[in-house]
Design a protein around this motif. Structure first.
Motif, PDB file in Angstrom:
ATOM      1  N   PHE A 214      83.158  43.763 -15.431  1.00  0.00           N
ATOM      2  CA  PHE A 214      84.104  44.613 -14.717  1.00  0.00           C
ATOM      3  C   PHE A 214      85.518  44.126 -15.013  1.00  0.00           C
ATOM      4  CE2 PHE A 214      80.182  44.478 -12.341  1.00  0.00           C
ATOM      5  CZ  PHE A 214      79.917  45.816 -12.156  1.00  0.00           C
ATOM      6  N   ARG A 215      86.452  45.045 -15.044  1.00  0.00           N
ATOM      7  CA  ARG A 215      87.844  44.634 -15.254  1.00  0.00           C
ATOM      8  C   ARG A 215      88.374  43.922 -14.025  1.00  0.00           C
ATOM      9  NH1 ARG A 215      91.852  48.997 -17.083  1.00  0.00           N
ATOM     10  NH2 ARG A 215      91.308  48.122 -19.118  1.00  0.00           N
ATOM     11  N   ASN A 216      89.045  42.799 -14.282  1.00  0.00           N
ATOM     12  CA  ASN A 216      89.775  42.117 -13.230  1.00  0.00           C
ATOM     13  C   ASN A 216      91.145  42.782 -13.170  1.00  0.00           C
ATOM     14  OD1 ASN A 216      90.594  40.352 -11.272  1.00  0.00           O
ATOM     15  ND2 ASN A 216      90.775  38.591 -12.628  1.00  0.00           N
ATOM     16  N   PHE A 217      91.261  43.703 -12.243  1.00  0.00           N
ATOM     17  CA  PHE A 217      92.379  44.643 -12.182  1.00  0.00           C
ATOM     18  C   PHE A 217      93.616  43.990 -11.578  1.00  0.00           C
ATOM     19  CE2 PHE A 217      94.186  48.320  -9.680  1.00  0.00           C
ATOM     20  CZ  PHE A 217      94.765  48.934 -10.774  1.00  0.00           C
ATOM     21  N   LYS A 218      94.730  44.062 -12.304  1.00  0.00           N
ATOM     22  CA  LYS A 218      95.975  43.497 -11.792  1.00  0.00           C
ATOM     23  C   LYS A 218      96.767  44.581 -11.050  1.00  0.00           C
ATOM     24  CE  LYS A 218      99.497  40.196 -13.175  1.00  0.00           C
ATOM     25  NZ  LYS A 218     100.492  40.677 -12.208  1.00  0.00           N
ATOM     26  N   LEU A 219      97.310  44.231  -9.912  1.00  0.00           N
ATOM     27  CA  LEU A 219      98.059  45.197  -9.093  1.00  0.00           C
ATOM     28  C   LEU A 219      99.546  44.863  -9.088  1.00  0.00           C
ATOM     29  CD1 LEU A 219      95.081  45.135  -7.704  1.00  0.00           C
ATOM     30  CD2 LEU A 219      96.258  46.187  -5.791  1.00  0.00           C
TER      31      LEU A 219
ATOM     32  N   TYR B  54      89.511  51.802 -12.334  1.00  0.00           N
ATOM     33  CA  TYR B  54      88.139  51.613 -12.794  1.00  0.00           C
ATOM     34  C   TYR B  54      87.570  52.892 -13.365  1.00  0.00           C
ATOM     35  CZ  TYR B  54      87.721  46.974 -10.963  1.00  0.00           C
ATOM     36  OH  TYR B  54      87.878  45.641 -10.758  1.00  0.00           O
TER      37      TYR B  54
ATOM     38  N   ASN C  37      95.246  40.378  -7.851  1.00  0.00           N
ATOM     39  CA  ASN C  37      94.107  40.686  -8.723  1.00  0.00           C
ATOM     40  C   ASN C  37      92.864  41.061  -7.932  1.00  0.00           C
ATOM     41  OD1 ASN C  37      95.743  38.998 -10.876  1.00  0.00           O
ATOM     42  ND2 ASN C  37      94.120  40.132 -11.938  1.00  0.00           N
ATOM     43  N   VAL C  38      92.248  42.162  -8.338  1.00  0.00           N
ATOM     44  CA  VAL C  38      91.053  42.668  -7.671  1.00  0.00           C
ATOM     45  C   VAL C  38      89.981  42.944  -8.718  1.00  0.00           C
ATOM     46  CG1 VAL C  38      90.089  44.540  -6.278  1.00  0.00           C
ATOM     47  CG2 VAL C  38      92.460  43.827  -5.922  1.00  0.00           C
ATOM     48  N   ILE C  39      88.789  42.439  -8.470  1.00  0.00           N
ATOM     49  CA  ILE C  39      87.666  42.872  -9.303  1.00  0.00           C
ATOM     50  C   ILE C  39      86.647  43.497  -8.360  1.00  0.00           C
ATOM     51  CG2 ILE C  39      86.603  40.548  -9.335  1.00  0.00           C
ATOM     52  CD1 ILE C  39      85.684  41.229 -12.212  1.00  0.00           C
ATOM     53  N   PHE C  40      86.160  44.660  -8.717  1.00  0.00           N
ATOM     54  CA  PHE C  40      85.229  45.400  -7.869  1.00  0.00           C
ATOM     55  C   PHE C  40      84.017  45.815  -8.690  1.00  0.00           C
ATOM     56  CE2 PHE C  40      83.230  49.107  -6.130  1.00  0.00           C
ATOM     57  CZ  PHE C  40      83.285  48.936  -4.754  1.00  0.00           C
ATOM     58  N   GLY C  41      82.833  45.594  -8.151  1.00  0.00           N
ATOM     59  CA  GLY C  41      81.634  46.110  -8.811  1.00  0.00           C
ATOM     60  C   GLY C  41      80.400  45.304  -8.443  1.00  0.00           C
TER      61      GLY C  41
ATOM     62  N   SER D 118      79.776  41.722  -9.828  1.00  0.00           N
ATOM     63  CA  SER D 118      81.025  41.122 -10.317  1.00  0.00           C
ATOM     64  C   SER D 118      81.158  39.649  -9.933  1.00  0.00           C
ATOM     65  CB  SER D 118      82.243  41.918  -9.827  1.00  0.00           C
ATOM     66  OG  SER D 118      82.283  41.967  -8.422  1.00  0.00           O
TER      67      SER D 118
ATOM     68  N   GLN E  46      93.474  36.404  -5.531  1.00  0.00           N
ATOM     69  CA  GLN E  46      92.409  37.112  -6.251  1.00  0.00           C
ATOM     70  C   GLN E  46      91.324  37.458  -5.242  1.00  0.00           C
ATOM     71  OE1 GLN E  46      91.461  37.377 -10.012  1.00  0.00           O
ATOM     72  NE2 GLN E  46      90.031  38.748  -8.989  1.00  0.00           N
TER      73      GLN E  46
END
Lengths: 359, 359
Positions: free
Chosen positions: A2-7, A254, B10-14, B17, B175
């Motif tokens: 999964f992408r570690n999404f940066k905000l 996502y 930083n957010v990772i969702f799934g 994960s 994170q």
């Protein structure tokens, strides 16, 4: 994986919050007097609003022209203008780059902040995660809402061979200032086309194969807000449109956009059509793929008295048509999101050609 | 003046994960081998799940007990345990503090990461923006959803004289790892009470006087998700509950909680009642203030076969009662959000006493 999404790490929201911009910059730079580069849509150049921009004598105020969509050569020349200004100002890099305008202006500000710390041309970085060095601290102040540029990790640029974003965590703004008062002055047609970018984001994200609960939650709420703004407007429509844009942008985290955006990239590249109106022209012809969304879009067109230009592709020669198809086909993730892994067998060149012919 | 709101960056969702946690820590620390402190709810101590925690021999694994809500003295002793471990490990501060558990465990991880870089006792920092130094990089892995602790800028602690959070931008996690698989194992009652914390957040935020379009967008969607999860559950309820908690937490950004949370703080301080169930016990008696929300809450209780404990306050002596009222009244922003600037004339000690007597 999964992408570690940066905000975007800092958000200020509220009517009148623009007046806090100067304070935010000061605090960010520990109350030290620093120089800043303001990248501002030149429609504001002689406006009342221009006097509210807190640029000081030592700062650089770059009025940018976004009549055309941002090109890599334009980014390169603006970056050079900042570098020329730097040679006259002691202290090297500016402390901040602040973009004030719609999606194109915000994209220019992102690209300049990246190109000040990365060598070469912006065209060298069109793609995914090619940027090596962190950007100069950069801030967005949207004056149009819908694109989601304020929260996205891309800056969409037209280069010598392709229309493609600089996609990178470094592209993301460090700070956004969401002041609904600033979108109140936009012309109705521009507000509509830009808002529809958000609506189309949502349709494409929510019907895509990449969707998960994160993107769904953001996408569904963004869509609800678009409905309120464009079907049942009220006194807080500007606030809601601003949140719709933010949520629509987050929904892509996502997920991905889809067929409309892929085709629109081709249309923009070859015909220079702006993204907002381009999306509307394309989406209008996609009932086969997004039936419910397109029906509701038609309702929004009627409710907002917007008449779309027709026959745009009528005079396109075959070389232009093939180039449009080439560009559209480069956007593999968009097609895969919309149609699944087998997309290449479904979306043939012939099929794309027939869709373009409808526009 | 609007708050310049800081977000978890930083957010990772799934689903699944959590397996990327080790990789995230490595990348964050430039692939250098560093030491980390894991703060983990001790309900997992002998579980299957414990073997999936990527702690290495040189790391510190702190099993924490959250039978009681987090106290400042407990934070101080856990911080001391980390400092003792540091004297044995070369290299000073740990690279990361990772909290794995529900709201209490996440709050302990936040507090430890702050107290490793700020002198004195955690009790010295209960309040708003008293923290001076940035925390150790800290990560949340929720195994229960609803509190919003994963996105909030507070760590709620019971100190020697008050129950009050350490509210600071530094408190915020750097994170978060949102893996819906991890909340699947929680006991039904715990899942319900924690989820109701989110529902109550939303009711209080959406009916509050502080509300703006930012908080409203997040709050409305969080409430919709709570309704789906607790009235119409489906196979992706865990994913939705996780997003509800995230959105509910974000909704508080420009808003506040209200009467239920203020009264619950008093109840927890004096009787040691956990926040989740405490909120339910209080909210159950607030039909006068939140009629629609309380009616729907009753429906959720029925649908989920949850029976609330009654008569909790029956044996409370008058000193305890007055202390509960004292604690509740310290939460001025909550009362103001719920009842407006004139709240002190509306919410008298007598009125609070009569509300507590209902519980």
């Amino acid at each position: 994986m999964f992408r570690n999404f940066k905000l975007v790490s800092n958000v200020i929201f509220g009517r009148g919050s623009f007046t806090q911009l100067e304070d935010i910059l000061l605090k960010k730079h520990n109350n030290m007097p620093r120089t800043h580069v303001y990248v501002v849509d030149n429609v504001f150049q002689h406006s009342e609003f221009s006097r509210r921009i807190p640029a000081k004598k030592k700062d650089l105020l770059l009025w940018v022209n976004v009549d055309d969509e941002p090109k890599t050569v334009y980014v390169d020349s603006l970056t050079q203008a900042v570098k020329d200004w730097m040679t006259k100002e002691p202290g090297g890099l500016p402390a901040s780059v602040i973009g004030i305008g719609g999606g194109s202006t915000m994209d220019l500000a992102k690209a300049i902040s990246l190109m000040l710390t990365n060598p070469g041309s912006a065209a060298d970085y069109q793609g995914w995660d090619l940027i090596q060095n962190p950007a100069v601290y950069h801030v967005a102040v949207p004056t149009l809402s819908g694109t989601g540029a304020e929260v996205s990790r891309t800056t969409v640029l037209t280069g010598p061979v392709k229309k493609l974003g600089i996609n990178s965590d470094y592209t993301l703004f460090d700070q956004i200032v969401l002041d609904p008062d600033l979108v109140a002055g936009a012309p109705a047609w521009q507000r509509f086309y830009t808002g529809m970018d958000c609506y189309v984001h949502c349709v494409e994200s929510l019907t895509g194969t990449y969707l998960n609960a994160f993107s769904q939650a953001y996408g569904e709420k963004a869509m609800d807000l678009c409905r309120e703004v464009f079907l049942n407007p009220g006194p807080d429509s500007d606030d809601k449109l601003m949140m719709a844009s933010y949520f629509g942008g987050m929904s892509i985290a996502y997920s991905q956009v889809g067929i409309c955006h892929a085709l629109c990239y081709g249309l923009s590249y070859v015909l220079g059509v702006h993204h907002g109106i381009g999306n509307c022209i394309v989406f209008n012809c996609l009932e086969e793929y997004y039936s419910q969304g397109v029906r509701e879009f038609h309702e929004m067109l009627r409710k907002n008295n917007v008449e779309l230009p027709r026959g745009l592709v009528a005079d396109v020669d075959s070389a232009q048509m093939e180039k449009m198809i080439d560009i559209a086909l480069t956007l593999a993730p968009l097609w895969e999101n919309a149609l699944g892994p087998d997309w290449q067998n479904i979306m043939t060149r012939d099929k794309i050609r027939s869709l373009y012919r409808l526009m």
